[in-house]
Scaffold this motif. Structure first.
Motif, PDB file in Angstrom:
ATOM      1  N   LEU A 279       0.904  -1.030  -0.079  1.00 29.56           N
ATOM      2  CA  LEU A 279      -0.035  -0.139  -0.028  1.00 29.56           C
ATOM      3  C   LEU A 279       0.679   1.393   0.058  1.00 29.56           C
ATOM      4  O   LEU A 279       0.634   2.201  -0.647  1.00 29.56           O
ATOM      5  CB  LEU A 279      -0.971   0.124   1.067  1.00 29.56           C
ATOM      6  CG  LEU A 279      -1.927   1.314   1.238  1.00 29.56           C
ATOM      7  CD1 LEU A 279      -2.897   1.219   0.112  1.00 29.56           C
ATOM      8  CD2 LEU A 279      -2.801   1.037   2.600  1.00 29.56           C
ATOM      9  N   TRP A 280       2.027   1.420   0.678  1.00 26.57           N
ATOM     10  CA  TRP A 280       2.855   2.452   0.870  1.00 26.57           C
ATOM     11  C   TRP A 280       3.462   2.807  -0.594  1.00 26.57           C
ATOM     12  O   TRP A 280       3.699   3.791  -1.038  1.00 26.57           O
ATOM     13  CB  TRP A 280       3.830   2.027   1.999  1.00 26.57           C
ATOM     14  CG  TRP A 280       3.611   2.694   3.133  1.00 26.57           C
ATOM     15  CD1 TRP A 280       3.297   2.279   4.524  1.00 26.57           C
ATOM     16  CD2 TRP A 280       3.212   3.994   3.517  1.00 26.57           C
ATOM     17  NE1 TRP A 280       2.983   2.848   5.232  1.00 26.57           N
ATOM     18  CE2 TRP A 280       3.249   4.275   4.987  1.00 26.57           C
ATOM     19  CE3 TRP A 280       3.402   5.427   2.970  1.00 26.57           C
ATOM     20  CZ2 TRP A 280       2.646   5.472   5.451  1.00 26.57           C
ATOM     21  CZ3 TRP A 280       3.176   6.598   3.505  1.00 26.57           C
ATOM     22  CH2 TRP A 280       2.734   6.462   4.963  1.00 26.57           C
ATOM     23  N   ASP A 281       3.839   1.557  -1.042  1.00 26.02           N
ATOM     24  CA  ASP A 281       4.347   1.686  -2.535  1.00 26.02           C
ATOM     25  C   ASP A 281       3.457   2.277  -3.411  1.00 26.02           C
ATOM     26  O   ASP A 281       3.984   3.092  -4.451  1.00 26.02           O
ATOM     27  CB  ASP A 281       5.039   0.282  -2.958  1.00 26.02           C
ATOM     28  CG  ASP A 281       6.140  -0.053  -2.443  1.00 26.02           C
ATOM     29  OD1 ASP A 281       6.920   0.420  -1.743  1.00 26.02           O
ATOM     30  OD2 ASP A 281       6.759  -1.444  -2.352  1.00 26.02           O
ATOM     31  N   THR A 282       2.106   1.920  -3.390  1.00 26.32           N
ATOM     32  CA  THR A 282       1.151   2.391  -4.134  1.00 26.32           C
ATOM     33  C   THR A 282       0.876   3.698  -4.116  1.00 26.32           C
ATOM     34  O   THR A 282       0.754   4.689  -5.322  1.00 26.32           O
ATOM     35  CB  THR A 282      -0.082   1.791  -4.075  1.00 26.32           C
ATOM     36  OG1 THR A 282       0.054   0.411  -4.208  1.00 26.32           O
ATOM     37  CG2 THR A 282      -1.213   2.187  -4.924  1.00 26.32           C
ATOM     38  N   VAL A 283       0.788   4.396  -2.869  1.00 27.86           N
ATOM     39  CA  VAL A 283       0.485   5.647  -2.787  1.00 27.86           C
ATOM     40  C   VAL A 283       1.723   6.727  -3.042  1.00 27.86           C
ATOM     41  O   VAL A 283       1.498   7.637  -3.767  1.00 27.86           O
ATOM     42  CB  VAL A 283      -0.195   6.113  -1.181  1.00 27.86           C
ATOM     43  CG1 VAL A 283      -1.551   5.286  -1.196  1.00 27.86           C
ATOM     44  CG2 VAL A 283       0.967   5.641  -0.103  1.00 27.86           C
ATOM     45  N   ASN A 284       2.839   6.245  -2.682  1.00 24.52           N
ATOM     46  CA  ASN A 284       3.926   7.066  -2.931  1.00 24.52           C
ATOM     47  C   ASN A 284       4.401   7.139  -4.451  1.00 24.52           C
ATOM     48  O   ASN A 284       4.775   8.143  -4.861  1.00 24.52           O
ATOM     49  CB  ASN A 284       5.234   6.437  -2.088  1.00 24.52           C
ATOM     50  CG  ASN A 284       5.408   6.587  -0.567  1.00 24.52           C
ATOM     51  OD1 ASN A 284       4.641   7.516  -0.419  1.00 24.52           O
ATOM     52  ND2 ASN A 284       5.657   5.845   0.099  1.00 24.52           N
ATOM     53  N   THR A 285       4.153   5.843  -5.052  1.00 26.28           N
ATOM     54  CA  THR A 285       4.324   5.919  -6.670  1.00 26.28           C
ATOM     55  C   THR A 285       3.433   7.148  -7.118  1.00 26.28           C
ATOM     56  O   THR A 285       3.527   7.789  -8.140  1.00 26.28           O
ATOM     57  CB  THR A 285       4.177   4.750  -7.147  1.00 26.28           C
ATOM     58  OG1 THR A 285       5.260   3.796  -6.609  1.00 26.28           O
ATOM     59  CG2 THR A 285       4.182   4.481  -8.526  1.00 26.28           C
ATOM     60  N   GLU A 286       2.011   7.029  -6.833  1.00 26.75           N
ATOM     61  CA  GLU A 286       0.946   7.644  -7.265  1.00 26.75           C
ATOM     62  C   GLU A 286       1.354   9.349  -7.117  1.00 26.75           C
ATOM     63  O   GLU A 286       1.315  10.210  -8.148  1.00 26.75           O
ATOM     64  CB  GLU A 286      -0.332   7.750  -6.785  1.00 26.75           C
ATOM     65  CG  GLU A 286      -1.492   8.586  -7.206  1.00 26.75           C
ATOM     66  CD  GLU A 286      -1.728   8.304  -8.616  1.00 26.75           C
ATOM     67  OE1 GLU A 286      -1.984   9.332  -9.472  1.00 26.75           O
ATOM     68  OE2 GLU A 286      -1.469   7.192  -8.949  1.00 26.75           O
ATOM     69  N   VAL A 287       2.059   9.744  -5.902  1.00 26.24           N
ATOM     70  CA  VAL A 287       2.418  10.939  -5.513  1.00 26.24           C
ATOM     71  C   VAL A 287       3.816  11.547  -6.385  1.00 26.24           C
ATOM     72  O   VAL A 287       3.622  12.609  -7.072  1.00 26.24           O
ATOM     73  CB  VAL A 287       2.663  11.167  -4.053  1.00 26.24           C
ATOM     74  CG1 VAL A 287       3.381  12.415  -3.818  1.00 26.24           C
ATOM     75  CG2 VAL A 287       1.385  11.195  -3.131  1.00 26.24           C
ATOM     76  N   ASP A 288       4.554  10.552  -6.548  1.00 24.46           N
ATOM     77  CA  ASP A 288       5.766  10.761  -7.522  1.00 24.46           C
ATOM     78  C   ASP A 288       5.273  10.889  -8.828  1.00 24.46           C
ATOM     79  O   ASP A 288       5.970  11.876  -9.582  1.00 24.46           O
ATOM     80  CB  ASP A 288       6.716   9.520  -7.601  1.00 24.46           C
ATOM     81  CG  ASP A 288       7.327   9.092  -6.164  1.00 24.46           C
ATOM     82  OD1 ASP A 288       7.424  10.024  -5.414  1.00 24.46           O
ATOM     83  OD2 ASP A 288       7.891   8.005  -5.882  1.00 24.46           O
ATOM     84  N   ASN A 289       4.115  10.256  -9.381  1.00 23.95           N
ATOM     85  CA  ASN A 289       3.783  10.502 -10.600  1.00 23.95           C
ATOM     86  C   ASN A 289       3.133  11.633 -10.784  1.00 23.95           C
ATOM     87  O   ASN A 289       3.298  12.639 -11.827  1.00 23.95           O
ATOM     88  CB  ASN A 289       2.854   9.326 -11.193  1.00 23.95           C
ATOM     89  CG  ASN A 289       3.354   8.068 -11.512  1.00 23.95           C
ATOM     90  OD1 ASN A 289       4.569   7.880 -11.384  1.00 23.95           O
ATOM     91  ND2 ASN A 289       2.490   7.023 -11.216  1.00 23.95           N
ATOM     92  N   GLN A 290       2.421  12.428  -9.740  1.00 26.81           N
ATOM     93  CA  GLN A 290       1.909  13.752  -9.886  1.00 26.81           C
ATOM     94  C   GLN A 290       2.950  14.783  -9.680  1.00 26.81           C
ATOM     95  O   GLN A 290       2.890  15.814 -10.775  1.00 26.81           O
ATOM     96  CB  GLN A 290       0.759  13.792  -8.667  1.00 26.81           C
ATOM     97  CG  GLN A 290      -0.421  12.912  -8.613  1.00 26.81           C
ATOM     98  CD  GLN A 290      -1.079  13.301  -7.621  1.00 26.81           C
ATOM     99  OE1 GLN A 290      -0.973  14.288  -6.670  1.00 26.81           O
ATOM    100  NE2 GLN A 290      -1.805  12.084  -7.190  1.00 26.81           N
TER     101      GLN A 290
END
Length: 77
Positions: free
Chosen positions: A57-68
């Protein structure tokens, strides 16, 4: 601090996990803050590793923020 003579063992079970990631970036004279949150329900009839579920879950949310952040950088180059 509360003192007890006997160590208490929690009887609670985790039935959902939630995670929020946030980051800020400055481009020129402007600051941009992005945030992403996700909540996941955990199955009660399937065995799972809560620590692994949290990492995923942490990987998912951090990746989304990185993409933004990457989108902001691309937009304001």
């Amino acid at each position: 601090m509360r003192q007890t003579t006997k160590k208490y063992k929690s009887v609670a079970t985790t039935n959902k996990i939630m995670c929020t990631s946030r980051a800020s970036i400055k481009r020129g004279d402007s600051y941009y803050t992005v945030e992403y949150a996700e909540e996941r329900l955990l199955p009660q009839d399937v065995k799972y590793d809560i620590n692994e579920e949290r990492k995923i879950l942490w990987d998912t949310v951090n990746t989304e923020v990185d993409n933004q952040i990457e989108d902001i950088i691309k937009t304001y180059k």
